[in-house]
Design a protein around this motif. Sequence first.
Motif, short mmCIF file in Angstrom:
data_model
loop_
_atom_site.label_atom_id
_atom_site.label_comp_id
_atom_site.label_asym_id
_atom_site.label_seq_id
_atom_site.Cartn_x
_atom_site.Cartn_y
_atom_site.Cartn_z
N GLY A 1 0.79 -1.22 0.00
CA GLY A 1 0.00 0.00 0.00
C GLY A 1 0.83 1.27 0.00
O GLY A 1 1.92 1.33 -0.57
N ILE A 2 0.31 2.30 0.68
CA ILE A 2 0.96 3.60 0.73
C ILE A 2 1.61 3.76 2.10
O ILE A 2 0.92 3.80 3.12
CB ILE A 2 -0.05 4.73 0.49
CG1 ILE A 2 -0.77 4.51 -0.85
CG2 ILE A 2 0.64 6.09 0.50
CD1 ILE A 2 -1.89 5.50 -1.12
N ALA A 3 2.91 3.86 2.13
CA ALA A 3 3.62 3.98 3.41
C ALA A 3 3.37 5.35 4.04
O ALA A 3 3.15 6.34 3.34
CB ALA A 3 5.12 3.77 3.20
N ASN A 4 3.41 5.41 5.35
CA ASN A 4 3.32 6.68 6.05
C ASN A 4 4.63 7.45 5.90
O ASN A 4 5.69 6.86 5.70
CB ASN A 4 3.02 6.46 7.53
CG ASN A 4 1.59 6.00 7.77
OD1 ASN A 4 0.68 6.37 7.04
ND2 ASN A 4 1.40 5.19 8.80
N GLU A 5 4.55 8.76 6.02
CA GLU A 5 5.72 9.60 5.78
C GLU A 5 6.87 9.27 6.72
O GLU A 5 8.04 9.40 6.36
CB GLU A 5 5.34 11.07 5.89
CG GLU A 5 4.78 11.47 7.23
CD GLU A 5 4.38 12.94 7.30
OE1 GLU A 5 4.50 13.51 8.38
OE2 GLU A 5 3.94 13.50 6.28
N LYS A 6 6.58 8.84 7.95
CA LYS A 6 7.66 8.53 8.89
C LYS A 6 8.50 7.35 8.41
O LYS A 6 9.67 7.23 8.78
CB LYS A 6 7.09 8.23 10.27
CG LYS A 6 6.19 7.00 10.34
CD LYS A 6 5.63 6.80 11.73
CE LYS A 6 4.70 5.59 11.78
NZ LYS A 6 5.42 4.33 11.44
N ASP A 7 7.91 6.47 7.60
CA ASP A 7 8.65 5.32 7.10
C ASP A 7 9.61 5.68 5.97
O ASP A 7 10.48 4.88 5.63
CB ASP A 7 7.68 4.24 6.62
CG ASP A 7 6.82 3.69 7.76
OD1 ASP A 7 7.30 3.72 8.90
OD2 ASP A 7 5.70 3.24 7.50
#
Length: 448
Positions: free
Chosen positions: A140-146
């Motif tokens: 999916g779409i990773a969170n910005e922190k990742d």
Amino acid sequence: MAANSRGLTPFSLVRLRGGVDAAVSPLHRNASFPELRRKKRRLLLIGGDCRRVVVKCCCSDSLVCRSSGARKSVDNCSEEWRFDSTISPNYRVRIQASPAMSFASSQSRFVTKQDKFFPRCTPRNSGPQSRDSPPKRDTGIANEKDWGICLFTENDNESGTNEDGSTWYRESGEDLGENGFRCRWTIMGGQSHDGTSEWKETWWEKSDWTGYKELGVEKSGRNAEGDSWWETWREVLHQDEWSNLARIERSAQKQAKSGTENAGWYENWWEKYDAKGWTEKGAHKYGRLNEQSWWEKWGEHYDGRGSVLKWTDKWAETELGTKWGDKWEEKFFAAIGSRQGETWHVSPSAERWSRTWGEEHFGNGKVHKYGKSTTGESWDIVVDEETYYEAEPHYGWADVVGDSTQLLSIQPRDRPPGVYPNLDFGSSPQSPPPPSPEDEPPDAQSSQ
């Protein structure tokens, strides 16, 4: 069959009733759909929602966000997709999930847990670590922190050579334009001493006087085995042109290709949210492993007032002419709605089997169920049954705001006195179009 030395699990054979073997791809079997899991959950009332988030996003110099309530976490895409389709009274196809295909990397096997999420800025005059491992499927779409995006505040231009002979470079800068547009960016990359492995990564953040903010990453590379990949991720905050509501949109595109086999995959994911609960999510996927190909499309739409639309369409085929697929759709509002779907199979001799089904939910405890198949079975009944459906997304506006702190913290340029932004949202700055993939997924027809 065990995985080969490159980490690519070959397809396996599944014995069908009647002694027929069917090739089943591990890529196809590993699809997982956290957004479309049809859990039996009671209708979620939207009245009195205490998770209301206030976002002030107009022509002001800053954006204020407040959120309350517990944040929900995104499921980790670990579920199986079981796809049972009755071909005839004597045949049954069964496809079950298996580990995802990945292209091996000599360095990716020994990275630490921290390195898996791409470490943040390395100190000046030190080379960035190699990123020669391809993206994973169905994440999916990773969170910005990742993503660990970290941009230098000053122009930077560095390069160097590591002890093993590999080289690296890093550049950063700032571009300015009309209407207060500013883009801060960092580009870095490197290659092995013999040039057989290389990687490149670009980070950026954008803003202007309309309140538009964008955060993004683009990565590409290839390794010594010839595996190649490309992926991009974007997160955008802007004011909706028609409703004047703040909106956050996230998207990701990923693709990888094997260097030794006719194998690869492509994904396009998107999510859209606004401050009143309107939510849209979806994905398009394609994959191939030698003689097998498969496709998948799904979508969800919540209008923020209780109306829900969900759908999915999956199909696959082999070069021998075997095709199979499954699709369904549901629409609900205030416990009134419908579900319908079809499962189908086409043999190499063009013999077709299908079963269609449907449900009508009247909101009074009565459900009309009907269906038929090409083998002559049929049903048409009314039963007493409680209606279950998801009236809200499990990950909504409050969640995405809580996970977008870096996007919201982007500082735009100071607007000079007496200068007002041009509110032509059609010309809001966007990230550069992605490069054309070497193997663009074919424009395959949807399920039969």
